[in-house]
Every structure is written in structure tokens, then in C-alpha cells.
Design a protein around this motif. Sequence first.
Motif, mmCIF file in Angstrom:
data_model
loop_
_atom_site.group_PDB
_atom_site.id
_atom_site.type_symbol
_atom_site.label_atom_id
_atom_site.label_comp_id
_atom_site.label_asym_id
_atom_site.label_seq_id
_atom_site.Cartn_x
_atom_site.Cartn_y
_atom_site.Cartn_z
ATOM 1 N N GLN A 77 -39.142 -57.325 17.246
ATOM 2 C CA GLN A 77 -37.858 -56.719 16.854
ATOM 3 C C GLN A 77 -37.806 -56.515 15.348
ATOM 4 O O GLN A 77 -38.270 -57.362 14.587
ATOM 5 C CB GLN A 77 -36.745 -57.678 17.296
ATOM 6 C CG GLN A 77 -35.361 -57.295 16.832
ATOM 7 C CD GLN A 77 -34.300 -58.155 17.492
ATOM 8 O OE1 GLN A 77 -34.077 -58.072 18.691
ATOM 9 N NE2 GLN A 77 -33.639 -58.987 16.705
ATOM 10 N N LEU A 78 -37.233 -55.399 14.945
ATOM 11 C CA LEU A 78 -36.895 -55.207 13.534
ATOM 12 C C LEU A 78 -35.389 -55.450 13.430
ATOM 13 O O LEU A 78 -34.588 -54.626 13.870
ATOM 14 C CB LEU A 78 -37.260 -53.800 13.065
ATOM 15 C CG LEU A 78 -38.746 -53.436 13.159
ATOM 16 C CD1 LEU A 78 -38.986 -52.008 12.696
ATOM 17 C CD2 LEU A 78 -39.596 -54.404 12.331
ATOM 18 N N SER A 79 -35.038 -56.584 12.886
ATOM 19 C CA SER A 79 -33.638 -57.014 12.906
ATOM 20 C C SER A 79 -32.806 -56.296 11.856
ATOM 21 O O SER A 79 -33.265 -56.077 10.731
ATOM 22 C CB SER A 79 -33.558 -58.522 12.655
ATOM 23 O OG SER A 79 -34.301 -59.203 13.625
ATOM 24 N N ASP A 80 -31.591 -55.954 12.238
ATOM 25 C CA ASP A 80 -30.633 -55.326 11.316
ATOM 26 C C ASP A 80 -31.298 -54.185 10.549
ATOM 27 O O ASP A 80 -31.151 -54.067 9.336
ATOM 28 C CB ASP A 80 -30.069 -56.353 10.333
ATOM 29 C CG ASP A 80 -29.101 -57.298 11.016
ATOM 30 O OD1 ASP A 80 -29.122 -57.388 12.254
ATOM 31 O OD2 ASP A 80 -28.312 -57.940 10.309
ATOM 32 N N PHE A 81 -32.010 -53.356 11.260
ATOM 33 C CA PHE A 81 -32.824 -52.320 10.625
ATOM 34 C C PHE A 81 -31.971 -51.284 9.906
ATOM 35 O O PHE A 81 -32.333 -50.764 8.870
ATOM 36 C CB PHE A 81 -33.689 -51.629 11.680
ATOM 37 C CG PHE A 81 -34.698 -50.686 11.097
ATOM 38 C CD1 PHE A 81 -35.893 -51.166 10.594
ATOM 39 C CD2 PHE A 81 -34.455 -49.325 11.039
ATOM 40 C CE1 PHE A 81 -36.828 -50.308 10.043
ATOM 41 C CE2 PHE A 81 -35.381 -48.457 10.479
ATOM 42 C CZ PHE A 81 -36.566 -48.950 9.987
#
Lengths: 181, 191
Positions: free
Chosen positions: B153-157
Amino acid sequence: MKFVANVDFNGGQLRPLDKSDVDSIVKIYQKQTLAGQSETASKEHAERMIDLSVQMAATQRGLMWAIEVDGQMQGMLSLYDWQPTSLKTLMRLDVLPPITAVQQADALSAGIDFLAQKYHLRNFSFHCLPTGDESMIEVIQSVGFNQQACLRDFRRTSQTEFSDILVFNRILESVSLGESS
Amino acid sequence: MNWNLNTEHYYVRFSHEEDIPNIYALLSKDSVVKYHPKNPMVVEAQAMDEARRMVMQFEAKEAAFWLVEEKATGKVIARLSLKKFNWVSASAQLQVDIFADYKTQAILAELVYAVATLAYEDLSLHRLEWNLLAEDTSSTDLALAFGFNHDGQLSDFMEFEGKWIDYQVYSLLNTDDAWQNAIKQQGLPKE
């Protein structure tokens, strides 16, 4: 005009790069376990990096700090892919002995605190190699970074070879959308 | 190099001036864009601007965009994009805009296979990345069915309408068994 601030941390200081750092930068970039390093790192490259570090900071695309302990440059804390509108940045920590893991963590924490306060950044990432970056991974995990992804073959290491990249994130929850500070 | 592709049922082609209404028809549908996430277009001038940006990004070698025209009807049913070409790491990001009625495994297998073949064989890319929202389960299911790996996951992208958006990263390498099998089978799994 000064684009890179001095930031104190326990036992040391983050400060702008300067011409006296050239030899240390060359050593950092000759350290084989670092991602993106080059065996042919040269003084010219280091000098150019120092010049570019000012341009990067001036345009808020990135930032490079020297990590100074006991009056000696013992590493660099850098920002790349700084996206002011998304309040996020990619970071990189490059160190030389004898800086300790605790000092590295203190430097990183101080840098993040400063960036959060001054530029409202809230989303910090590191890209690490699965092998060779273990000590840095321990440091960033000690200040709250968690692995979010393993991007397969994300970085090319030679004409035909690629390496996975581990993505670590730390998100500060104190800055919420629509909040004016 | 021929960028226009020809599959069994579709012309996968670059857009031209007459496609502005087609682009608008597609990207003005909330069901098409909501998982990117984006707001649907509300005036045709936005499609004109989008078409201009598509050309500019292609000319800058940053991205390529294909409209998908159904051979049987002439209807444009989708847009496929390869974005963020990274010529150093030999990677690009796949994006699919498609009318909900056409978002089936059989159709996307045909389309994604065509674009991936061009990416791996003609552009010599090594990694295709498909960034999806977790709630877009029809797409995440398709990605897995095609052999994409969930990398994480790429968080708060990015921020969208007051919310931070996480992207789920799916990747397909040209060395993956799934892709090598697709080459042998001359297509991705259709069911």
C-alpha cells in the motif's frame, strides 16, 4: 537567502551542506551498501550536489542536510520528491561511522519535527533495499516508520538486474485536512 | 513503431480530434472515474483539455493513452493509459477508464494483454504497476486474476475531497510466470 535551516538534535545538528563537506560526501557515495551510490563518485559530483541542494530547497523539490556530530559531518538526511500540496516527501538517510544508531534516530526525529512544523509535511517515506539497508531500517523503525509495501523489481541495478524496494511510511496524524495551524 | 493496436474485438488506438465527445462521454461518468479517484467531467471543454494533455504527455514520453473502440459498434468503451514511464527503472503505471458494463474479465484480459505486450516487447519495460483503491474490488479481483502481485500500500498518497487516499499497488513483471504463461496462451485469463 538561506533555504536550509539549522536544526539541533541531541548531541548534534542538521545544517546546510557546504564546501567543506565534499570529502565526506564522496565517502558516503562510495559506501557500497547505499542505494544509488556510485564507485566513481567524485569531488566534482559532490560539489555539484552541494550546489543542487540549494536549488532543490529553494524550489521545495528537496532538501539536503549534513548531519554534524562533534563538529564533524557524519551523514546526510535528505528529502526527495517533496510534494508540498500532498504534504509528503521521500527521505533518505546516509551515514558514516562513528555516528550511532541513537544519534541517527535523534537526527531523523528532529528533522521530521522541523519539517512538520515549518512546512506542514505529514507523510514521510523511505525506500530501502531488502539487503544492505538493515541498520537504516532499524533506525527508521525506531522512530515510527512501518513497512507498507515491497515494490518488486522497482529499482534497476544493472542493465538486466532489478532490486525490490521496501517502502516505509510514517504519517503524522496531528495535521488533518482543513486544519489551519 | 505502431502504437495503434488491433485485438479480436477492439481497435486500441490513439485519439484524434473527433474523439472529444467520446472522451467526454467516458470521463463524465462517475462510475468510470470514481475509483481513480476523480470527479466526473461536467463540460466538454474539459475533454478538449484532457485530449491536449494526452498529446503533450505522449510527446514528452511521459505517458501513452489509447481509446478502445468496439469493432462491432464503433463505440468508444474505454481508455487505457500507461503513465509515469520510468525509462531508467523500465516501469510504467497502468490506468483503465472503462464503462461499467464493459468492465468484465474477458474484455479487460483482451485489452490489458494488448497494451502489456506493447509495453514489454516494444517499449522494453520490465514492470507494470496498477495502483487501485481497496474498495475498487472489481479491479483488484481482475488484477489478481491476471497475475498481478499485490505489492502493498502507498498510504495517504493523495488527498481527494477532504480525505487521504491509500493506493494498493499491484505489479506485473515481464519475468512473472503469469506473464510468461500469457505469452504462451496468447492472452490473459478470460475467466
